[in-house]
Design a protein around this motif. Structure first.
Motif, PDB file in Angstrom:
ATOM      1  N   HIS A  42       0.803  -1.227   0.000  1.00  0.00           N
ATOM      2  CA  HIS A  42       0.000   0.000   0.000  1.00  0.00           C
ATOM      3  C   HIS A  42       0.838   1.279   0.000  1.00  0.00           C
ATOM      4  O   HIS A  42       0.292   2.370  -0.123  1.00  0.00           O
ATOM      5  CB  HIS A  42      -0.938   0.022   1.210  1.00  0.00           C
ATOM      6  N   PHE A  43       2.159   1.167   0.140  1.00  0.00           N
ATOM      7  CA  PHE A  43       3.026   2.341   0.179  1.00  0.00           C
ATOM      8  C   PHE A  43       3.054   3.006  -1.198  1.00  0.00           C
ATOM      9  O   PHE A  43       3.260   2.361  -2.219  1.00  0.00           O
ATOM     10  CB  PHE A  43       4.442   1.961   0.597  1.00  0.00           C
ATOM     11  N   ASP A  44       2.832   4.315  -1.212  1.00  0.00           N
ATOM     12  CA  ASP A  44       2.847   5.073  -2.467  1.00  0.00           C
ATOM     13  C   ASP A  44       3.217   6.515  -2.154  1.00  0.00           C
ATOM     14  O   ASP A  44       2.468   7.218  -1.482  1.00  0.00           O
ATOM     15  CB  ASP A  44       1.468   5.006  -3.128  1.00  0.00           C
ATOM     16  N   ARG A  45       4.352   6.963  -2.647  1.00  0.00           N
ATOM     17  CA  ARG A  45       4.815   8.338  -2.388  1.00  0.00           C
ATOM     18  C   ARG A  45       3.905   9.389  -3.008  1.00  0.00           C
ATOM     19  O   ARG A  45       3.990  10.554  -2.662  1.00  0.00           O
ATOM     20  CB  ARG A  45       6.224   8.523  -2.945  1.00  0.00           C
ATOM     21  N   ASN A  46       3.047   9.000  -3.934  1.00  0.00           N
ATOM     22  CA  ASN A  46       2.228   9.959  -4.677  1.00  0.00           C
ATOM     23  C   ASN A  46       0.864  10.230  -4.050  1.00  0.00           C
ATOM     24  O   ASN A  46       0.054  10.941  -4.648  1.00  0.00           O
ATOM     25  CB  ASN A  46       2.040   9.476  -6.113  1.00  0.00           C
ATOM     26  N   VAL A  47       0.578   9.661  -2.894  1.00  0.00           N
ATOM     27  CA  VAL A  47      -0.706   9.891  -2.232  1.00  0.00           C
ATOM     28  C   VAL A  47      -0.455  10.481  -0.847  1.00  0.00           C
ATOM     29  O   VAL A  47       0.631  10.335  -0.293  1.00  0.00           O
ATOM     30  CB  VAL A  47      -1.547   8.591  -2.121  1.00  0.00           C
ATOM     31  N   SER A  74       5.348  -6.171  -0.310  1.00  0.00           N
ATOM     32  CA  SER A  74       5.267  -5.995  -1.753  1.00  0.00           C
ATOM     33  C   SER A  74       6.486  -6.605  -2.442  1.00  0.00           C
ATOM     34  O   SER A  74       7.606  -6.457  -1.967  1.00  0.00           O
ATOM     35  CB  SER A  74       5.205  -4.502  -2.081  1.00  0.00           C
ATOM     36  N   ASP A  75       6.250  -7.238  -3.582  1.00  0.00           N
ATOM     37  CA  ASP A  75       7.365  -7.764  -4.356  1.00  0.00           C
ATOM     38  C   ASP A  75       7.968  -6.690  -5.262  1.00  0.00           C
ATOM     39  O   ASP A  75       8.898  -6.941  -6.011  1.00  0.00           O
ATOM     40  CB  ASP A  75       6.944  -8.983  -5.178  1.00  0.00           C
ATOM     41  N   ARG A  76       7.445  -5.452  -5.159  1.00  0.00           N
ATOM     42  CA  ARG A  76       7.962  -4.329  -5.943  1.00  0.00           C
ATOM     43  C   ARG A  76       8.563  -3.233  -5.065  1.00  0.00           C
ATOM     44  O   ARG A  76       8.790  -2.119  -5.531  1.00  0.00           O
ATOM     45  CB  ARG A  76       6.845  -3.740  -6.803  1.00  0.00           C
ATOM     46  N   ALA A  77       8.838  -3.529  -3.815  1.00  0.00           N
ATOM     47  CA  ALA A  77       9.333  -2.519  -2.882  1.00  0.00           C
ATOM     48  C   ALA A  77      10.771  -2.099  -3.188  1.00  0.00           C
ATOM     49  O   ALA A  77      11.141  -0.963  -2.947  1.00  0.00           O
ATOM     50  CB  ALA A  77       9.241  -3.025  -1.446  1.00  0.00           C
ATOM     51  N   PHE A  78      11.570  -3.006  -3.729  1.00  0.00           N
ATOM     52  CA  PHE A  78      12.967  -2.672  -4.021  1.00  0.00           C
ATOM     53  C   PHE A  78      13.042  -1.819  -5.279  1.00  0.00           C
ATOM     54  O   PHE A  78      12.492  -2.146  -6.318  1.00  0.00           O
ATOM     55  CB  PHE A  78      13.802  -3.943  -4.211  1.00  0.00           C
ATOM     56  N   ASP A  79      13.742  -0.695  -5.172  1.00  0.00           N
ATOM     57  CA  ASP A  79      13.931   0.225  -6.287  1.00  0.00           C
ATOM     58  C   ASP A  79      15.426   0.259  -6.622  1.00  0.00           C
ATOM     59  O   ASP A  79      16.214   0.874  -5.906  1.00  0.00           O
ATOM     60  CB  ASP A  79      13.432   1.621  -5.905  1.00  0.00           C
ATOM     61  N   ALA A  80      15.801  -0.419  -7.701  1.00  0.00           N
ATOM     62  CA  ALA A  80      17.209  -0.534  -8.073  1.00  0.00           C
ATOM     63  C   ALA A  80      17.829   0.831  -8.374  1.00  0.00           C
ATOM     64  O   ALA A  80      19.004   1.064  -8.066  1.00  0.00           O
ATOM     65  CB  ALA A  80      17.366  -1.459  -9.277  1.00  0.00           C
ATOM     66  N   ASP A  81      17.062   1.750  -8.960  1.00  0.00           N
ATOM     67  CA  ASP A  81      17.584   3.087  -9.258  1.00  0.00           C
ATOM     68  C   ASP A  81      17.905   3.849  -7.976  1.00  0.00           C
ATOM     69  O   ASP A  81      18.936   4.512  -7.872  1.00  0.00           O
ATOM     70  CB  ASP A  81      16.595   3.891 -10.101  1.00  0.00           C
TER      71      ASP A  81
END
Length: 99
Positions: A42-47, A74-81
């Motif tokens: 549910h984490f989202d920097r845009n809200v 979340s399986d998308r929590a890691f941000d390689a950039d």
């Protein structure tokens, strides 16, 4: 049951850990806590409040363990950039103080 979840901070595989993560579970590589907002679906920097779940309580420190009942890793929590930028900044800082 296997999963493809990686640590939000370092990208290490968390497959060896069972779900759901407890409040005290840590990444085996970087030792950061995993039951944190930054690791949540549910984490989202845009809200507002950086959380898409309206019923969740506001958590001020997004990288500290919490008791949120809405937490789902979340399986998308890691941000390689973000990790690459952090590594580059750390290397530049270390070079300033290199003896």
């Amino acid at each position: 049951m296997t999963h493809n979840i990686r640590c939000y901070r370092c990208g290490a595989s968390l497959e060896a850990l069972s779900l759901p993560f407890s409040r005290q579970d840590e990444c085996p590589d970087c030792h950061n806590y995993l039951h944190v907002c930054r690791m949540c679906l549910h984490f989202d920097r845009n809200v507002p409040r950086h959380c898409r779940e309206d019923g969740a309580e506001d958590v001020k420190e997004k990288e500290r363990p919490n008791f949120c009942d809405w937490y789902k890793p979340s399986d998308r929590a890691f941000d390689a950039d973000r990790k690459a930028d952090e590594d580059q900044a750390r290397a530049a800082l270390e070079s300033l103080f290199d003896d």
